[in-house]
Motif scaffolding. Structure first.
Motif, PDB file in Angstrom:
ATOM      1  N   ASP A   1      -5.041  42.762 -15.409  1.00  0.00           N
ATOM      2  CA  ASP A   1      -5.839  42.285 -16.531  1.00  0.00           C
ATOM      3  C   ASP A   1      -5.059  42.304 -17.845  1.00  0.00           C
ATOM      4  OD1 ASP A   1      -8.391  41.273 -17.381  1.00  0.00           O
ATOM      5  OD2 ASP A   1      -8.723  43.179 -18.416  1.00  0.00           O
ATOM      6  N   THR A   2      -3.782  42.674 -17.779  1.00  0.00           N
ATOM      7  CA  THR A   2      -2.939  42.730 -18.967  1.00  0.00           C
ATOM      8  C   THR A   2      -2.027  41.514 -19.019  1.00  0.00           C
ATOM      9  OG1 THR A   2      -2.948  45.153 -18.972  1.00  0.00           O
ATOM     10  CG2 THR A   2      -1.187  44.079 -20.198  1.00  0.00           C
ATOM     11  N   LEU A   3      -1.981  40.848 -20.158  1.00  0.00           N
ATOM     12  CA  LEU A   3      -1.139  39.660 -20.299  1.00  0.00           C
ATOM     13  C   LEU A   3       0.340  40.027 -20.201  1.00  0.00           C
ATOM     14  CD1 LEU A   3      -0.948  36.596 -20.998  1.00  0.00           C
ATOM     15  CD2 LEU A   3      -0.733  37.297 -23.395  1.00  0.00           C
ATOM     16  N   LYS A   4       1.056  39.291 -19.366  1.00  0.00           N
ATOM     17  CA  LYS A   4       2.505  39.423 -19.244  1.00  0.00           C
ATOM     18  C   LYS A   4       3.138  38.127 -19.721  1.00  0.00           C
ATOM     19  CE  LYS A   4       6.246  40.077 -15.875  1.00  0.00           C
ATOM     20  NZ  LYS A   4       6.569  40.234 -14.428  1.00  0.00           N
ATOM     21  N   VAL A   5       4.005  38.216 -20.717  1.00  0.00           N
ATOM     22  CA  VAL A   5       4.670  37.036 -21.269  1.00  0.00           C
ATOM     23  C   VAL A   5       6.159  37.131 -20.971  1.00  0.00           C
ATOM     24  CG1 VAL A   5       4.994  35.592 -23.302  1.00  0.00           C
ATOM     25  CG2 VAL A   5       2.995  37.092 -23.153  1.00  0.00           C
TER      26      VAL A   5
ATOM     27  N   LEU B   1       1.176  35.149 -17.844  1.00  0.00           N
ATOM     28  CA  LEU B   1       0.555  35.524 -16.567  1.00  0.00           C
ATOM     29  C   LEU B   1      -0.526  36.560 -16.818  1.00  0.00           C
ATOM     30  CD1 LEU B   1       0.404  35.590 -13.446  1.00  0.00           C
ATOM     31  CD2 LEU B   1       2.208  37.336 -13.503  1.00  0.00           C
ATOM     32  N   LYS B   2      -1.758  36.263 -16.342  1.00  0.00           N
ATOM     33  CA  LYS B   2      -2.864  37.207 -16.463  1.00  0.00           C
ATOM     34  C   LYS B   2      -3.908  36.874 -15.406  1.00  0.00           C
ATOM     35  CE  LYS B   2      -6.023  39.286 -19.826  1.00  0.00           C
ATOM     36  NZ  LYS B   2      -6.433  39.336 -21.255  1.00  0.00           N
ATOM     37  N   ASN B   3      -4.369  37.905 -14.702  1.00  0.00           N
ATOM     38  CA  ASN B   3      -5.382  37.725 -13.659  1.00  0.00           C
ATOM     39  C   ASN B   3      -4.993  36.630 -12.670  1.00  0.00           C
ATOM     40  OD1 ASN B   3      -7.106  39.751 -14.671  1.00  0.00           O
ATOM     41  ND2 ASN B   3      -8.010  38.320 -16.141  1.00  0.00           N
ATOM     42  N   GLN B   4      -3.715  36.643 -12.281  1.00  0.00           N
ATOM     43  CA  GLN B   4      -3.171  35.708 -11.297  1.00  0.00           C
ATOM     44  C   GLN B   4      -3.218  34.256 -11.761  1.00  0.00           C
ATOM     45  OE1 GLN B   4      -5.242  36.528  -7.599  1.00  0.00           O
ATOM     46  NE2 GLN B   4      -4.156  38.453  -7.283  1.00  0.00           N
ATOM     47  N   GLN B   5      -3.424  34.037 -13.061  1.00  0.00           N
ATOM     48  CA  GLN B   5      -3.371  32.684 -13.625  1.00  0.00           C
ATOM     49  C   GLN B   5      -2.110  32.556 -14.462  1.00  0.00           C
ATOM     50  OE1 GLN B   5      -7.047  31.914 -15.738  1.00  0.00           O
ATOM     51  NE2 GLN B   5      -8.054  31.215 -13.876  1.00  0.00           N
ATOM     52  N   THR B   6      -1.365  31.490 -14.235  1.00  0.00           N
ATOM     53  CA  THR B   6      -0.081  31.300 -14.913  1.00  0.00           C
ATOM     54  C   THR B   6      -0.114  30.040 -15.772  1.00  0.00           C
ATOM     55  OG1 THR B   6       1.086  32.351 -13.063  1.00  0.00           O
ATOM     56  CG2 THR B   6       2.407  31.054 -14.596  1.00  0.00           C
ATOM     57  N   VAL B   7       0.359  30.180 -17.010  1.00  0.00           N
ATOM     58  CA  VAL B   7       0.530  29.037 -17.915  1.00  0.00           C
ATOM     59  C   VAL B   7       2.008  28.964 -18.273  1.00  0.00           C
ATOM     60  CG1 VAL B   7      -0.038  28.033 -20.158  1.00  0.00           C
ATOM     61  CG2 VAL B   7      -1.796  29.264 -18.856  1.00  0.00           C
ATOM     62  N   ARG B   8       2.636  27.813 -18.031  1.00  0.00           N
ATOM     63  CA  ARG B   8       4.058  27.647 -18.318  1.00  0.00           C
ATOM     64  C   ARG B   8       4.247  26.566 -19.374  1.00  0.00           C
ATOM     65  NH1 ARG B   8       4.061  28.298 -12.637  1.00  0.00           N
ATOM     66  NH2 ARG B   8       5.130  30.213 -11.962  1.00  0.00           N
ATOM     67  N   VAL B   9       5.143  26.842 -20.321  1.00  0.00           N
ATOM     68  CA  VAL B   9       5.451  25.891 -21.384  1.00  0.00           C
ATOM     69  C   VAL B   9       6.968  25.719 -21.445  1.00  0.00           C
ATOM     70  CG1 VAL B   9       5.242  25.367 -23.827  1.00  0.00           C
ATOM     71  CG2 VAL B   9       3.434  26.667 -22.687  1.00  0.00           C
ATOM     72  N   ARG B  10       7.432  24.481 -21.393  1.00  0.00           N
ATOM     73  CA  ARG B  10       8.877  24.221 -21.475  1.00  0.00           C
ATOM     74  C   ARG B  10       9.350  24.316 -22.925  1.00  0.00           C
ATOM     75  NH1 ARG B  10       7.079  19.861 -18.740  1.00  0.00           N
ATOM     76  NH2 ARG B  10       7.811  18.456 -20.382  1.00  0.00           N
ATOM     77  N   ARG B  11      10.565  24.753 -23.113  1.00  0.00           N
ATOM     78  CA  ARG B  11      11.114  24.956 -24.453  1.00  0.00           C
ATOM     79  C   ARG B  11      11.071  23.680 -25.287  1.00  0.00           C
ATOM     80  NH1 ARG B  11      11.923  24.864 -28.781  1.00  0.00           N
ATOM     81  NH2 ARG B  11      13.454  25.880 -30.133  1.00  0.00           N
ATOM     82  N   GLU B  12      11.365  22.539 -24.680  1.00  0.00           N
ATOM     83  CA  GLU B  12      11.431  21.290 -25.438  1.00  0.00           C
ATOM     84  C   GLU B  12      10.056  20.837 -25.928  1.00  0.00           C
ATOM     85  OE1 GLU B  12      11.730  20.153 -20.989  1.00  0.00           O
ATOM     86  OE2 GLU B  12      12.503  21.710 -22.349  1.00  0.00           O
ATOM     87  N   GLN B  13       8.985  21.410 -25.390  1.00  0.00           N
ATOM     88  CA  GLN B  13       7.632  21.053 -25.823  1.00  0.00           C
ATOM     89  C   GLN B  13       7.219  21.797 -27.093  1.00  0.00           C
ATOM     90  OE1 GLN B  13       5.907  22.116 -21.777  1.00  0.00           O
ATOM     91  NE2 GLN B  13       4.651  20.329 -22.254  1.00  0.00           N
TER      92      GLN B  13
END
Length: 232
Positions: free
Chosen positions: A86-90, A100-112
């Protein structure tokens, strides 16, 4: 924690040691004394859950202590795992950011990425059109949160110390706002209802935020009030 290629914001090694060492130990201690507590509680008519206490108190003492101690230890491990999940991992690298939090992953590319900043306890990533690519609530203590800007700057991400560069453009949403299209009003209305659902509504709030982004709008929340602006 910093490696050659990545900077990670989240639970440190010492935090994990406390979680997976302290919680199982506390659970085992509680389990060890539970039969004695149950025996005492079973004799008090005012104590709630009297029947379960009477049942535990009736068990043969030696195996009851072993069973309760083992159960308490296992419960501590499970609680530690839940707290970690339940703890956010960046994870920040030169090529992108991963949340990454609660098995949900959000990815952002550097160029964005055009800018990164803190909005209260949320890490926000925007692109060049001011759309939000990510908005994730961090779990760092105030002293640890001071390290977040340096973590992003270390990998070359533009950091806004003043917060949202477009913050002055936000307007508070009211029911059927005449300045918004009906579709956007409908999404904001659905988000408003999700606030009252507690934890169950969090998934809807996130999903509907993303829907607003697709429609060209940005939303942020303050005490269950929604504030919106048009993406540049």
């Amino acid at each position: 924690m910093t490696t050659d290629t990545a900077t990670v914001i989240g639970h440190s090694t010492s935090d994990k040691a406390v979680l997976f060492g302290g919680l199982p130990l506390a659970g085992a201690a509680l389990g060890f004394f539970l039969p004695l507590i149950a025996e005492w509680g079973a004799g008090q008519k005012w104590v709630p859950f009297l029947r379960p206490l009477e049942l535990i108190a009736s068990w043969d003492s030696w195996w009851a202590v072993i069973a309760c101690t083992a159960a308490g230890s296992i419960a501590g491990v499970l609680l530690a795992g839940m707290a970690l999940e339940d703890t956010l991992k960046v994870t920040i690298t030169n090529s992108g950011i991963e949340f990454l939090k609660n098995q949900q992953t959000v990815r952002v590319r550097r160029e964005q990425v055009a800018v990164v900043f803190l909005d209260g306890r949320e890490i926000v990533v925007q692109d060049a059109s001011s759309r939000e690519l990510a908005r994730e609530r961090h779990d760092q203590l105030k002293s640890d949160a001071r390290q977040i800007p340096g973590a992003f700057r270390r990998h070359g991400y533009p950091w806004s110390e003043a917060g949202d560069p477009h913050g002055e453009k936000f307007r508070r949403w009211v029911e059927d706002d005449p300045d918004l299209p009906p579709t956007v009003n409908a999404v904001l209305r659905a988000r408003s209802k999700a606030f009252d659902q507690g934890d169950k509504g969090k998934a809807d709030l996130r999903e509907l935020r993303e829907e607003l982004g697709k429609l060209g709008y940005v939303v942020r929340d303050r005490n269950k009030n929604q504030y919106w602006r048009v993406a540049a």
